[in-house]
Design a protein around this motif. Structure first.
Motif, PDB file in Angstrom:
ATOM      1  N   LYS A  59      -0.316  -6.229 -11.307  1.00 36.24           N
ATOM      2  CA  LYS A  59      -0.252  -5.168 -10.297  1.00 36.24           C
ATOM      3  C   LYS A  59      -1.334  -5.337  -9.248  1.00 36.24           C
ATOM      4  N   ASP A  62      -0.271  -8.087  -7.024  1.00 32.99           N
ATOM      5  CA  ASP A  62       0.824  -7.596  -6.175  1.00 32.99           C
ATOM      6  C   ASP A  62       0.288  -6.755  -5.025  1.00 32.99           C
ATOM      7  N   ARG A  63      -0.717  -5.930  -5.296  1.00 30.28           N
ATOM      8  CA  ARG A  63      -1.294  -5.095  -4.231  1.00 30.28           C
ATOM      9  C   ARG A  63      -1.985  -5.963  -3.178  1.00 30.28           C
ATOM     10  N   ARG A  65      -1.231  -9.084  -2.425  1.00 28.00           N
ATOM     11  CA  ARG A  65      -0.196  -9.797  -1.670  1.00 28.00           C
ATOM     12  C   ARG A  65       0.546  -8.865  -0.721  1.00 28.00           C
ATOM     13  N   ALA A  66       0.683  -7.603  -1.113  1.00 31.77           N
ATOM     14  CA  ALA A  66       1.312  -6.619  -0.225  1.00 31.77           C
ATOM     15  C   ALA A  66       0.483  -6.400   1.035  1.00 31.77           C
ATOM     16  N   ARG A  67      -0.826  -6.624   0.927  1.00 33.53           N
ATOM     17  CA  ARG A  67      -1.720  -6.528   2.080  1.00 33.53           C
ATOM     18  C   ARG A  67      -1.768  -7.820   2.875  1.00 33.53           C
ATOM     19  N   GLY A  68      -1.025  -8.834   2.427  1.00 34.24           N
ATOM     20  CA  GLY A  68      -1.030 -10.118   3.115  1.00 34.24           C
ATOM     21  C   GLY A  68      -2.146 -11.037   2.678  1.00 34.24           C
ATOM     22  N   LYS A  70      -3.840 -13.836   0.363  1.00 27.86           N
ATOM     23  CA  LYS A  70      -3.451 -14.967  -0.472  1.00 27.86           C
ATOM     24  C   LYS A  70      -4.373 -15.023  -1.696  1.00 27.86           C
ATOM     25  N   GLY A 131       1.415 -13.768 -10.292  1.00 22.65           N
ATOM     26  CA  GLY A 131       1.619 -13.652  -8.853  1.00 22.65           C
ATOM     27  C   GLY A 131       0.665 -14.468  -8.014  1.00 22.65           C
ATOM     28  N   GLN A 133      -0.858 -17.610  -6.018  1.00 23.54           N
ATOM     29  CA  GLN A 133      -0.164 -18.582  -5.175  1.00 23.54           C
ATOM     30  C   GLN A 133      -0.781 -19.977  -5.218  1.00 23.54           C
TER      31      GLN A 133
END
Length: 259
Positions: A59, A62-63, A65-68, A70, A131, A133
């Protein structure tokens, strides 16, 4: 060539291409932060976080990555930590001497790729499942150390290139960690570089080809050594190196270069 075989070949090539395109790109000059000791601070305005997978949840990733943001996943590929959850999977014959600077770690015999590569692939898969990268392959420099094994630069080259193939096969980027004298072997294969004290030790120029190719160089200088950080930042800016100043334990305390 029969039409069906041609179609299969085209599909395989397309799949390989889409996987390569899916791999995250880390660009020269992107601001970063690096935290391997809890508690973490994940609120900073940076483009990239390099984190230990055992300290973050899916989570949390994910948060980010939701903010862009990496994310790079820390994995020691050259040592075995006493706290590693998979440590019992490593047979005694691949475990060497204690890493002097870090007494809770022991060196690995990276020559035994048939044993280590499947174990590292599982670690990379854990990173991907959370999650992340990309991979930070720490302790690539076993050939420099008194590891208990006759490891050479040639072994390091073969091992790292095999790790890169695994990471890329999973759609993950992977970086070069230190080993400046091996940059020529890795710069066209690996996706970025992570360096420690390259300014303090005078070898930032040895990895500068990464930024010349548009790839990121993420550098950490350390507070337990004398440094003129303003001068270091000016030098880093001229080479498009993303530099931070940190304590040796990589806690949340950090100093960034000015924009």
């Amino acid at each position: 060539m029969p039409l069906t075989r041609l179609l299969v070949l085209c599909l395989l090539m397309a799949a390989h291409g889409s996987l390569a395109e899916a791999r995250t790109r880390f660009s020269a000059g992107e601001p970063w932060d690096w935290q391997l000791t809890a508690p973490l601070d994940l609120t900073r305005k940076v483009n990239v976080y390099d984190l230990h997978p055992g300290l973050v949840t899916q989570k949390a990733i994910d948060r980010l990555r939701a903010r862009g943001v990496k994310t790079i996943c820390y994995v020691s590929v050259g040592t075995l930590e006493k706290t590693a959850p998979d440590r019992k999977a490593f047979p005694a014959k691949v475990i060497g001497k204690v890493y002097g600077d870090w007494p809770d770690e022991k060196f690995l015999d990276i020559r035994q790729r048939d044993i280590l590569l499947p174990l590292m692939k599982k670690r990379f898969e854990v990173c991907k499942a959370k999650g992340f990268q990309a991979i930070e392959p720490d302790n690539m420099d076993v050939h420099y150390a008194d590891s208990g094994f006759p490891i050479t630069k040639a072994h390091t080259k073969s091992y790292v290139l095999a790790l890169a193939k695994i990471a890329h096969g999973l759609g993950l980027a992977i970086g070069q960690k230190n080993v400046p004298d091996m940059t020529g072997h890795f710069v066209n294969v690996l996706d970025f570089a992570i360096t420690e004290s390259c300014h303090q030790d005078g070898w930032c120029g040895d990895v500068a080809v990464y930024s010349k190719k548009g790839k990121a160089i993420f550098d950490a200088e350390y507070t337990d050594r004398k440094i003129n950080f303003s001068a270091a930042c000016r030098a880093a800016k001229s080479m498009r190196i993303s530099m931070i100043l940190r304590n040796r334990d990589l806690t949340k305390d950090v100093k960034f270069c000015p924009n």
